[in-house]
Design an enzyme around this catalytic site. Structure first.
Site, mmCIF file in Angstrom:
data_model
loop_
_atom_site.group_PDB
_atom_site.id
_atom_site.type_symbol
_atom_site.label_atom_id
_atom_site.label_comp_id
_atom_site.label_asym_id
_atom_site.label_seq_id
_atom_site.Cartn_x
_atom_site.Cartn_y
_atom_site.Cartn_z
ATOM 1 N N ILE A 92 -0.012 4.407 1.890
ATOM 2 C CA ILE A 92 -0.347 2.995 1.623
ATOM 3 C C ILE A 92 0.739 2.373 0.750
ATOM 4 O O ILE A 92 1.012 2.830 -0.348
ATOM 5 C CB ILE A 92 -1.713 2.860 0.907
ATOM 6 C CG1 ILE A 92 -2.839 3.420 1.763
ATOM 7 C CG2 ILE A 92 -1.976 1.377 0.587
ATOM 8 C CD1 ILE A 92 -4.212 3.366 1.099
ATOM 9 N N HIS A 93 1.337 1.318 1.256
ATOM 10 C CA HIS A 93 2.352 0.530 0.541
ATOM 11 C C HIS A 93 2.257 -0.883 1.114
ATOM 12 O O HIS A 93 1.361 -1.170 1.910
ATOM 13 C CB HIS A 93 3.744 1.142 0.746
ATOM 14 C CG HIS A 93 4.099 1.253 2.190
ATOM 15 N ND1 HIS A 93 4.772 0.261 2.868
ATOM 16 C CD2 HIS A 93 3.792 2.198 3.100
ATOM 17 C CE1 HIS A 93 4.891 0.623 4.138
ATOM 18 N NE2 HIS A 93 4.305 1.785 4.307
ATOM 19 N N GLY A 94 3.135 -1.765 0.754
ATOM 20 C CA GLY A 94 3.038 -3.165 1.167
ATOM 21 C C GLY A 94 2.841 -3.403 2.650
ATOM 22 O O GLY A 94 1.947 -4.139 3.056
ATOM 23 N N ALA A 109 -0.606 -1.970 3.589
ATOM 24 C CA ALA A 109 -1.703 -2.611 2.864
ATOM 25 C C ALA A 109 -1.895 -4.064 3.281
ATOM 26 O O ALA A 109 -3.015 -4.514 3.442
ATOM 27 C CB ALA A 109 -1.448 -2.524 1.364
#
Length: 159
Positions: free
Chosen positions: A16-18, A21
């Site tokens: 999960i990262h930009g 997400a």
């Protein structure tokens, strides 16, 4: 219960990262990001960091591969699930464990020793390609695609 509502499964070593997400979650309309990863399932610090990146209206779960296999079929019908894993092997384990996947988004596989770069964000070795071949032989679509508005590339082009 019925079949779980799995919208997409993504391979991304960053989990999960930009991009996951915000961009993918919004595009899919997910309300649950499920990280299936043995290491992260036991690491509260990594989970907390990923929770900070996740949108407020999206729940997160951090399961080992086996726990995901064991309980995915208990998912409630209203759960719109976006599964994120780190490696193609993780996807294969889920599929062989009975998780009903139809499509895999190959988002980010970092370059490392012994891997060859096939797109700007995906590097593979022979083992990775063999796993993708097994997945496609099971009629699972495997598409390299960084973001939703990018045109995807079928992994079969690289066999």
């Amino acid at each position: 219960m019925g079949e779980p509502n799995i919208l997409l499964t993504r391979i991304d070593n960053r989990l999960i990262h930009g991009q996951v997400a915000v961009t993918w979650s919004n595009h899919l309309g997910t309300n649950l990001i499920l990280v299936a990863n043995d290491e992260v399932s036991k690491d509260q610090v990594q989970q907390s960091l990923m929770d900070m990146a996740a949108p407020e209206n999206v729940q997160t779960r951090y399961f080992s591969i086996q726990k995901c296999i064991d309980i995915i079929h208990k998912a409630a019908p209203h759960q719109k699930i976006f599964i994120v894993v780190r490696t193609p092997e993780d996807v294969l384990k889920l599929v062989e464990g009975g998780v009903p996947l139809k499509k895999v988004n190959i988002g980010n596989m970092h370059f490392s020793e012994g891997k060859k770069q096939i797109t700007s964000t995906v590097s593979v070795d022979e083992n990775d390609l063999n796993v993708f071949k097994k997945l496609t032989d099971k009629n699972i679509e495997c598409i390299i695609q960084r973001v939703p508005d990018e045109i995807g590339k079928d992994i079969k082009k690289f066999f």
